[in-house]
Design a protein around this motif. Structure first.
Motif, PDB file in Angstrom:
ATOM      1  N   LEU A  58       4.099  14.856 -14.416  1.00  0.00           N
ATOM      2  CA  LEU A  58       2.676  14.747 -14.729  1.00  0.00           C
ATOM      3  C   LEU A  58       2.502  13.588 -15.695  1.00  0.00           C
ATOM      4  N   GLY A  59       1.388  12.879 -15.583  1.00  0.00           N
ATOM      5  CA  GLY A  59       1.143  11.710 -16.427  1.00  0.00           C
ATOM      6  C   GLY A  59       1.653  10.421 -15.814  1.00  0.00           C
ATOM      7  N   SER A  60       2.390  10.507 -14.699  1.00  0.00           N
ATOM      8  CA  SER A  60       2.879   9.294 -14.026  1.00  0.00           C
ATOM      9  C   SER A  60       1.692   8.471 -13.548  1.00  0.00           C
ATOM     10  N   PRO A  61       1.803   7.135 -13.646  1.00  0.00           N
ATOM     11  CA  PRO A  61       0.702   6.302 -13.163  1.00  0.00           C
ATOM     12  C   PRO A  61       0.648   6.291 -11.635  1.00  0.00           C
ATOM     13  N   MET A  62      -0.542   6.162 -11.112  1.00  0.00           N
ATOM     14  CA  MET A  62      -0.713   6.099  -9.661  1.00  0.00           C
ATOM     15  C   MET A  62      -0.186   4.770  -9.133  1.00  0.00           C
ATOM     16  N   PRO A  63       0.657   4.795  -8.117  1.00  0.00           N
ATOM     17  CA  PRO A  63       1.072   3.533  -7.499  1.00  0.00           C
ATOM     18  C   PRO A  63      -0.140   2.839  -6.870  1.00  0.00           C
ATOM     19  N   GLU A  64      -0.194   1.537  -7.003  1.00  0.00           N
ATOM     20  CA  GLU A  64      -1.275   0.793  -6.368  1.00  0.00           C
ATOM     21  C   GLU A  64      -0.967   0.642  -4.884  1.00  0.00           C
ATOM     22  N   PHE A  65      -2.017   0.596  -4.076  1.00  0.00           N
ATOM     23  CA  PHE A  65      -1.812   0.425  -2.642  1.00  0.00           C
ATOM     24  C   PHE A  65      -3.012  -0.244  -2.004  1.00  0.00           C
ATOM     25  N   ARG A  66      -2.776  -0.800  -0.850  1.00  0.00           N
ATOM     26  CA  ARG A  66      -3.813  -1.383   0.013  1.00  0.00           C
ATOM     27  C   ARG A  66      -3.376  -1.057   1.442  1.00  0.00           C
ATOM     28  N   LEU A  67      -4.192  -0.242   2.114  1.00  0.00           N
ATOM     29  CA  LEU A  67      -3.844   0.210   3.459  1.00  0.00           C
ATOM     30  C   LEU A  67      -5.054   0.127   4.382  1.00  0.00           C
ATOM     31  N   PRO A  68      -4.801  -0.037   5.679  1.00  0.00           N
ATOM     32  CA  PRO A  68      -5.911  -0.039   6.641  1.00  0.00           C
ATOM     33  C   PRO A  68      -6.248   1.365   7.122  1.00  0.00           C
ATOM     34  N   ASP A  69      -7.510   1.522   7.523  1.00  0.00           N
ATOM     35  CA  ASP A  69      -7.886   2.736   8.252  1.00  0.00           C
ATOM     36  C   ASP A  69      -7.583   2.453   9.733  1.00  0.00           C
ATOM     37  N   PRO A  70      -7.792   3.395  10.624  1.00  0.00           N
ATOM     38  CA  PRO A  70      -7.461   3.152  12.035  1.00  0.00           C
ATOM     39  C   PRO A  70      -8.213   1.985  12.681  1.00  0.00           C
ATOM     40  N   GLU A  71      -9.346   1.599  12.109  1.00  0.00           N
ATOM     41  CA  GLU A  71     -10.098   0.456  12.639  1.00  0.00           C
ATOM     42  C   GLU A  71      -9.634  -0.870  12.041  1.00  0.00           C
ATOM     43  N   GLY A  72      -8.726  -0.827  11.058  1.00  0.00           N
ATOM     44  CA  GLY A  72      -8.218  -2.046  10.445  1.00  0.00           C
ATOM     45  C   GLY A  72      -8.924  -2.432   9.156  1.00  0.00           C
ATOM     46  N   ASN A  73      -9.897  -1.639   8.692  1.00  0.00           N
ATOM     47  CA  ASN A  73     -10.577  -1.918   7.425  1.00  0.00           C
ATOM     48  C   ASN A  73      -9.654  -1.541   6.279  1.00  0.00           C
ATOM     49  N   GLU A  74      -9.399  -2.488   5.385  1.00  0.00           N
ATOM     50  CA  GLU A  74      -8.480  -2.223   4.281  1.00  0.00           C
ATOM     51  C   GLU A  74      -9.166  -1.518   3.123  1.00  0.00           C
ATOM     52  N   ILE A  75      -8.458  -0.548   2.580  1.00  0.00           N
ATOM     53  CA  ILE A  75      -8.916   0.221   1.419  1.00  0.00           C
ATOM     54  C   ILE A  75      -7.873   0.009   0.330  1.00  0.00           C
ATOM     55  N   SER A  76      -8.334  -0.260  -0.880  1.00  0.00           N
ATOM     56  CA  SER A  76      -7.435  -0.500  -2.003  1.00  0.00           C
ATOM     57  C   SER A  76      -7.629   0.569  -3.072  1.00  0.00           C
ATOM     58  N   SER A  77      -6.544   0.932  -3.704  1.00  0.00           N
ATOM     59  CA  SER A  77      -6.630   1.894  -4.808  1.00  0.00           C
ATOM     60  C   SER A  77      -7.510   1.362  -5.928  1.00  0.00           C
ATOM     61  N   GLU A  78      -7.592   0.060  -6.060  1.00  0.00           N
ATOM     62  CA  GLU A  78      -8.410  -0.561  -7.109  1.00  0.00           C
ATOM     63  C   GLU A  78      -9.893  -0.226  -6.947  1.00  0.00           C
ATOM     64  N   GLN A  79     -10.323   0.100  -5.737  1.00  0.00           N
ATOM     65  CA  GLN A  79     -11.721   0.433  -5.483  1.00  0.00           C
ATOM     66  C   GLN A  79     -12.139   1.723  -6.170  1.00  0.00           C
ATOM     67  N   TYR A  80     -11.163   2.514  -6.619  1.00  0.00           N
ATOM     68  CA  TYR A  80     -11.455   3.835  -7.148  1.00  0.00           C
ATOM     69  C   TYR A  80     -11.221   3.935  -8.647  1.00  0.00           C
ATOM     70  N   GLY A  81     -11.160   2.800  -9.324  1.00  0.00           N
ATOM     71  CA  GLY A  81     -10.962   2.802 -10.770  1.00  0.00           C
ATOM     72  C   GLY A  81     -12.059   3.561 -11.488  1.00  0.00           C
ATOM     73  N   GLY A  82     -11.671   4.309 -12.535  1.00  0.00           N
ATOM     74  CA  GLY A  82     -12.634   5.028 -13.346  1.00  0.00           C
ATOM     75  C   GLY A  82     -13.085   6.363 -12.777  1.00  0.00           C
ATOM     76  N   HIS A  83     -12.517   6.768 -11.645  1.00  0.00           N
ATOM     77  CA  HIS A  83     -12.878   8.043 -11.018  1.00  0.00           C
ATOM     78  C   HIS A  83     -11.618   8.878 -10.808  1.00  0.00           C
ATOM     79  N   PRO A  84     -11.732  10.196 -10.948  1.00  0.00           N
ATOM     80  CA  PRO A  84     -10.619  11.037 -10.523  1.00  0.00           C
ATOM     81  C   PRO A  84     -10.393  10.801  -9.023  1.00  0.00           C
ATOM     82  N   LEU A  85      -9.143  10.768  -8.614  1.00  0.00           N
ATOM     83  CA  LEU A  85      -8.812  10.440  -7.225  1.00  0.00           C
ATOM     84  C   LEU A  85      -7.744  11.378  -6.697  1.00  0.00           C
ATOM     85  N   LEU A  86      -8.039  12.000  -5.565  1.00  0.00           N
ATOM     86  CA  LEU A  86      -7.066  12.813  -4.846  1.00  0.00           C
ATOM     87  C   LEU A  86      -6.498  11.978  -3.714  1.00  0.00           C
TER      88      LEU A  86
END
Length: 181
Positions: free
Chosen positions: A11-39
């Motif tokens: 617990l307390g480990s930092p979240m690894p950063e990532f950038r991945l595509p959805d099935p349509e090829g749109n990339e989503i980055s972990s950076e987009q979710y800064g400042g919010h709790p994230l599951l």
């Protein structure tokens, strides 16, 4: 049906950063979710443990997204060896279960390795600073044994959203092993 537990990383480990595509090829980055709790949930299409919770997990995600938590699901299975986990099938699965969150493709499996994900489903809940606050089971039900409610994950998410740390006594998730290349 093999049974693999999740890795109970610190617990307390930092979240690894990532950038991945959805099935349509749109990339989503972990950076987009800064400042919010994230599951971050590692799931797939064919695993009976994921199928057991899929509808309840979709309902959970819808409810908690409205409360200000972000949700992302990642499929890291080798879909070349497991065609049921292909991006095309992911699209159909997301529609069938009403996933309102990004369902991303980790074809290289690098993101799963960075998270130390071991099974599907595998849940990692990070606070708004993206420090690990919960890693464990959705609830204590299993395929053929109980109706999923998300009790364990709900308790952790409710604590985080109330500005508290979730109970550190957490039970590992159990499911099918990630299908590694």
């Amino acid at each position: 049906m093999s049974l693999t537990p999740s890795n109970m990383i610190d617990l307390g480990s930092p979240m690894p950063e990532f950038r991945l595509p959805d099935p349509e090829g749109n990339e989503i980055s972990s950076e987009q979710y800064g400042g919010h709790p994230l599951l971050v949930a590692f799931i797939c299409n064919h695993c009976p443990f994921v199928q057991h919770i899929a509808d309840s997990f979709a309902d959970f995600a819808n409810e908690y997204i409205e409360k200000g938590m972000m949700v992302i699901a990642i499929n890291s299975n080798d879909f070349h060896a497991q065609p049921d986990d292909s991006p095309e099938r992911m699209r159909k699965e997301a529609i069938a279960h009403g996933y309102s969150f990004p369902y991303l493709v980790d074809e290289s499996q690098e993101v799963a390795r960075a998270f130390e994900a071991a099974c599907t489903p595998d849940f990692f809940l990070f606070d708004s600073e993206h420090q690990l606050a919960y890693r464990g089971q959705f609830d204590g039900t299993r395929p053929g044994k109980g109706t999923p409610t998300g009790k364990d994950l709900r308790a952790a998410a409710d604590a985080l959203l109330a500005g508290k740390q979730p109970d550190a006594n957490q039970k590992p998730s159990m499911g099918c092993n990630i299908k590694w290349k």
